[in-house]
Enzyme design. Structure first.
Site, PDB file in Angstrom:
ATOM      1  N   HIS A 138       0.840  -1.201   0.000  1.00  0.00           N
ATOM      2  CA  HIS A 138       0.000   0.000   0.000  1.00  0.00           C
ATOM      3  C   HIS A 138       0.881   1.259   0.000  1.00  0.00           C
ATOM      4  O   HIS A 138       0.714   2.146  -0.852  1.00  0.00           O
ATOM      5  CB  HIS A 138      -0.912  -0.021   1.233  1.00  0.00           C
ATOM      6  N   GLU A 139       1.801   1.323   0.948  1.00  0.00           N
ATOM      7  CA  GLU A 139       2.657   2.510   1.045  1.00  0.00           C
ATOM      8  C   GLU A 139       3.576   2.618  -0.178  1.00  0.00           C
ATOM      9  O   GLU A 139       3.882   3.716  -0.645  1.00  0.00           O
ATOM     10  CB  GLU A 139       3.476   2.497   2.350  1.00  0.00           C
ATOM     11  N   HIS A 176       1.731   4.366  -2.908  1.00  0.00           N
ATOM     12  CA  HIS A 176       1.833   5.823  -2.737  1.00  0.00           C
ATOM     13  C   HIS A 176       3.200   6.310  -3.240  1.00  0.00           C
ATOM     14  O   HIS A 176       3.308   7.347  -3.897  1.00  0.00           O
ATOM     15  CB  HIS A 176       1.720   6.202  -1.256  1.00  0.00           C
ATOM     16  N   HIS A 231       3.472   6.699  -6.891  1.00  0.00           N
ATOM     17  CA  HIS A 231       2.755   7.907  -7.303  1.00  0.00           C
ATOM     18  C   HIS A 231       3.695   9.121  -7.196  1.00  0.00           C
ATOM     19  O   HIS A 231       3.689  10.010  -8.061  1.00  0.00           O
ATOM     20  CB  HIS A 231       1.529   8.089  -6.401  1.00  0.00           C
TER      21      HIS A 231
END
Length: 676
Positions: free
Chosen positions: A467-468, A471, A474
């Site tokens: 998940h991190e 990010h 991105h």
């Protein structure tokens, strides 16, 4: 010499952590704030007619040194804090708030922006320039540019107070987290705990020069105990301690702060002409208004609650059958869920953990990013770090060009707040023909290696890391001109799409084959486990959905109406939770005083975005699955339309450019097992 006052002479312009003294921060902040003011004054005093370049672009690139110092300081304040940094934060926050207000309430600056905005149709601006112009104009209006002088002063006072209250809120939660320990001397009280958790508890005691074992409220200690410890009284004690953070009779109590924050936010929204804080926030979100958010959450609740109640009944019956339990309480949930999961799927987190050695999982994330986006990660020792635990990587493309610098900080320690997050030390932007590459970091709290074992992750921690890392991608793959539109600078209810979509690869055999290998034998995760992970993905998903929706509804309750009549935090919270309550209430506990996402983070009126992004991520990943999870054409569309574009285009337009249509809620409901 104050390193923060001079250009960094470091590899790739990285932060020189080991040369920065804490005493350097205040003077550096003061100088950079003054420098930013001078830049704005020069911009406003320019005798030439206002143009996009001399006003909008100049504003976007103002205060870069201050941003850099702020990024370094506030990231340290989250990951490596101490009393001195806490004091500095309290001193700096109002100064930064005042500067921000002085800029957005600068009438002459706004007049220049307004002059350009009013003739935007006649200017030859590209999509990104147009978005920056509109965003600047809206930011000024939304921050009081059209207010009378006396109301501007009220706004400044509110913002200054809020900046300090938010910091105090976070410090109180951390202080209560650190203050509690469960010191065990009888090995019988550890019954049921996995060997790794026992060893970690013993190491924690040893570090403090104590006998026995220590269980703390840090997640790597707390979660295994709540999931596996057979001693129900001790689980109850630990759960109540966790639920009492910043909600007990001590100097860390946050109840008054919560009430003050919500009232100030409401006053601020009213000053700016909005009915509530939620109306103000949601104007700049995909969801647009509180009615849409509440309808979205309640629609999912209507679909999820029957499943949750059925699951709770099944879990209650199971607990009664095996242990004669008459009433399932909050401290029983994780324990009996794990037991039932093992019974149904013969899938125990402890059986899986040996296949998820931290280093292998990290490498797996790197390999997946390489297959999808053609980027390569190489650990380097030449980049300065703020703690020995931190790892540093150069990220390069297939031609050897630098894509980003990547920091990874994985283990809990005293000065680090709980949870997991992605952040950046330097944004990506293009200036004078140079594409400045970002410095991105992920921070987690995983179990540390012990004397006999490496750091082994639960499957939940594997998805957290992915998940991190989503990010981080991105941030790393950003490719925009202006720093204020780069990377994760997107609408809050869009920012979780890149992170949540990455979690999907953790459930795919083809992806697991890259990294899920036994840390001792090197054997791949058995196929039966892969099947069980997929089967169990929707296990008790009704309960998980209702829990998540309850947080979103609590957030909207605090921020979607006039809070001035609220007397007691606990009473208000109980009313907000009424439709989502499954477990009996615990009188000593309240969530709001430690709900950092909405009172100390950026999620006020935005907690719903986790569920909103699940709709997007389920729909997006369905596209990957249709074409192949490593399909480079779909990956290129995702990179070009979503990861690289930042906030340069409205998110729904970006999503449609990637997917060819608006997102559907059905893939999420199917994935959660809520519809056939």
């Amino acid at each position: 010499m104050n390193m923060l006052k001079i250009p960094f002479n470091t590899p790739h312009d990285t932060a020189p952590f080991s040369s920065i003294n804490q005493a350097d921060f205040i003077p550096a902040f003061d100088e950079a704030i003054a420098e930013t003011r001078e830049e704005i004054d020069r911009l406003v005093a320019n005798p030439d007619m206002a143009t996009f370049e001399n006003t909008i672009a100049a504003l976007a690139f103002s205060g870069m040194r201050l941003d850099r110092i702020s990024n370094i300081f506030f990231n340290l304040h989250s990951a490596e804090t101490n009393e001195e940094l806490d004091k500095i934060a309290q001193e700096v926050a109002p100064k930064l708030s005042k500067l921000s207000n002085d800029i957005t309430l600068n009438f002459d600056l706004f007049e220049r922006i307004k002059a350009i905005y009013e003739q935007k149709g006649n200017l030859d601006l590209n999509t990104e320039q147009l978005m920056l112009l509109e965003k600047n104009y809206k930011d000024f209006v939304r921050n009081g540019a059209l207010l009378t002088e006396d109301k501007k002063q009220q706004l400044r006072d509110i913002d200054a107070e809020l900046s300090v209250l938010k910091l105090k809120f976070g410090e109180h939660v951390l202080a209560d987290t650190n203050a509690y320990q469960m010191h065990l001397l009888d090995p019988a009280e550890l019954a049921g705990l996995p060997e790794g958790a026992v060893e970690a508890a013993q190491e924690l005691a040893k570090e403090q020069g104590k006998e026995g074992w220590i269980i703390s409220l840090d997640y790597p200690s707390y979660i295994p105990f709540m999931t596996y410890a057979e001693n129900r009284a001790r689980r109850e004690e630990l759960a109540i301690a966790a639920g009492k953070k910043a909600f007990q009779d001590n100097e860390n109590n946050n109840e008054a702060i919560v009430l003050r924050i919500v009232n100030l936010r409401h006053q601020r929204a009213n000053l700016l002409g909005y009915p509530s804080h939620a109306h103000f926030v949601l104007e700049e979100r995909m969801a647009k208004d509180p009615e849409t958010v509440k309808a979205f959450l309640n629609d999912l609740l209507a679909k999820g609650k029957p499943a949750a109640e059925k699951e709770f009944a099944e879990l209650s019956a199971f607990a009664k059958e095996i242990d004669g339990l008459e009433q399932l309480q909050k401290w029983d949930g994780a324990y009996y869920s794990e037991k039932l999961k093992q019974l149904k799927f013969n899938l125990d987190d402890e059986k899986l953990k040996p296949y998820f050695k931290l280093e292998n999982v990290m490498q797996g994330a790197f390999d997946i990013a390489n297959k999808l986006y053609g980027i390569h990660f190489k650990e380097v020792g030449t980049i300065d770090k703020y703690h020995p635990d931190v790892q540093t990587f150069e990220v390069r493309d297939n031609h050897g060009g630098l894509v980003a610098i990547f920091y990874a900080d994985f283990f809990p320690r005293k000065g680090k707040r709980n949870g997991a997050w992605m952040t950046s030390f330097k944004p990506q932007y293009i200036k004078e023909g140079e594409n400045e590459r970002p410095h991105v970091s992920i921070v987690c709290n995983f179990t540390k290696p012990t004397a006999t074992k490496p750091s082994l992750l639960t499957f939940n921690e594997v998805t957290t890391l992915f998940h991190e890392f989503g990010h981080a991608l991105h941030g790393m793959l950003a490719n925009t001109t202006y720093p204020t539109l780069s990377g994760t600078s997107v609408y809050w209810d869009f920012v979780e799409l890149p992170s949540q979509v990455m979690e999907n690869w953790c459930y795919e055999e083809e992806a697991l084959a890259l990294f899920a290998k036994h840390y001792e034998s090197g054997a791949s995760l058995p196929m039966e486990y892969v099947e069980k992970i997929k089967e169990s993905a929707a296990f008790l998903e009704g309960l998980a959905t209702v829990r998540q929706l309850s947080f979103g509804l609590l957030d909207m309750a605090w921020h979607g109406q006039d809070p001035s009549g609220i007397q007691k935090v606990k009473d208000f919270e109980l009313a907000a939770f009424a439709d989502t309550t499954i477990y009996p209430d615990v009188a000593d506990n309240a969530m709001s005083p430690s709900f950092s996402h909405i009172f100390n983070g950026g999620y006020s009126s935005g907690y719903y975005s986790y569920k909103w992004a699940e709709v997007l991520d389920a729909d997006a990943f369905e596209y990957f699955k249709e074409e192949g999870i490593f399909n480079t054409e779909v990956a290129k569309k995702f990179k070009d339309n979503i990861l690289s574009k930042g906030g340069t285009v409205h998110p729904m337009e970006l999503y449609k450019a990637f997917r060819g249509k608006e997102p559907s809620v059905d893939p999420l409901l199917k994935r959660a097992g809520l519809i056939a």
